[in-house]
Design a protein around this motif. Structure first.
Motif: not given
Length: 309
Positions: A280-285, A96-103
């Protein structure tokens, strides 16, 4: 649960923290209303060492643009309190959301960590998104893969990782001092529990994971990943306790059987729409919060599989 050695260790850790203020972390929650997600900064008051749990990258689906407003609130809190980030923890690969961990890792440092079950999630969704052989399905996008019972520290505060699958195969709960960060397992008692219909999800397994968490001492503070304001409640909330959940959770309080729970959860899940940002969320996370590699025009693309789910 009498033979669950890892749970016993976590429970003893909580009891020790309840009797020793030095083992209780300081916790700040950051609520993102766009995704109903709570991110946390957890730190040891004595040393200033910290962990960031379940961060959010702002994403506008219509334009495909990302921004860092939510993450920058965390950066400002960490820097203004002179904290040192040791860990960037994901309770699971969020849908349900994209992680900001790399940033946040670039800004603040720290090791990026998730449960080892991410490998299974990468295998399932790597196929769905036809990610190709360049996409490693071994968890190598993360600095640390936690297994059930793994111990670590935030400063001098003891922490234990517990595997709590059911919502997804990769879900972990992190017991830090007397506080448990339980991801998508339970919500506030008046709202119930997480869905179990994603690939690799299992309602029976979710019930057993939740009941495992509810074997922790009743005073254990529980910090949730989401809140949606149950009917009749006007304020968002994300902190509860084991005792409150055992007494009042509308889906899984004491006395509810696994059979009853599975029937309820399965029936309820059939009626739920997919999360708006799941693609988008799963694809990125599954990539540790990193966008897919840019194509030859320098642009990253999110795939939307048509008629595949």
């Amino acid at each position: 649960m009498a033979d669950d050695r890892n749970l016993q260790i976590a429970a003893q850790q909580v009891r020790q923290a309840l009797s020793d203020k030095g083992q209780r972390p300081s916790i700040a929650g950051f609520f993102d209303e766009a995704t109903n997600t709570v991110s946390y900064v957890v730190h040891d008051p004595a040393s200033g060492e910290a962990a960031i749990i379940d961060s959010v990258l702002d994403f506008e689906a219509a334009s495909g643009r990302t921004s860092n407003g939510s993450a920058d609130r965390i950066v400002e809190y960490v820097t203004s309190n002179d904290l040192q980030v040791a860990w960037l923890i994901e309770t699971h690969a969020h849908a349900d959301h994209i992680s900001a961990a790399p940033y946040l890792q670039e800004k603040l440092g720290g090791k990026l960590a998730i449960g080892r079950g991410i490998i299974r999630v990468q295998e399932v969704f790597g196929k769905l998104f036809n990610a190709g052989t360049d996409f490693e399905r071994d968890g190598s996008q993360f600095d640390r893969l936690f297994d059930d019972g793994d111990r670590f520290h935030i400063g001098e505060i003891e922490a234990t990782a517990l595997h709590v699958p059911g919502h997804t195969p990769a879900d972990m709960a992190f017991i830090i001092g007397d506080a448990a960060f339980i991801g998508d397992t339970m919500f506030m008692p008046d709202f119930g529990t997480a869905r179990a219909d994603f690939p690799g999800g299992d309602a029976g397994q979710l019930f057993r994971s939740i009941r495992r968490l509810l074997e922790l001492p009743e005073e254990t503070r529980l910090f949730l990943c989401h809140d949606y304001k149950a009917p009749g409640r006007d304020e968002y909330a994300w902190e509860t306790s084991v005792g409150q959940q055992r007494a009042h959770n509308v889906h899984v309080r004491d006395g509810v059987s696994e059979e009853e729970f599975v029937e309820m959860r399965t029936t309820r899940d059939r009626k739920l729409a997919m999360p708006a940002l799941i693609m988008p969320s799963v694809q990125v996370n599954i990539r540790g919060g990193r966008l897919p590699e840019p194509e030859d025009n320098g642009v990253s693309y999110i795939k939307i599989p048509v008629n595949a789910v």
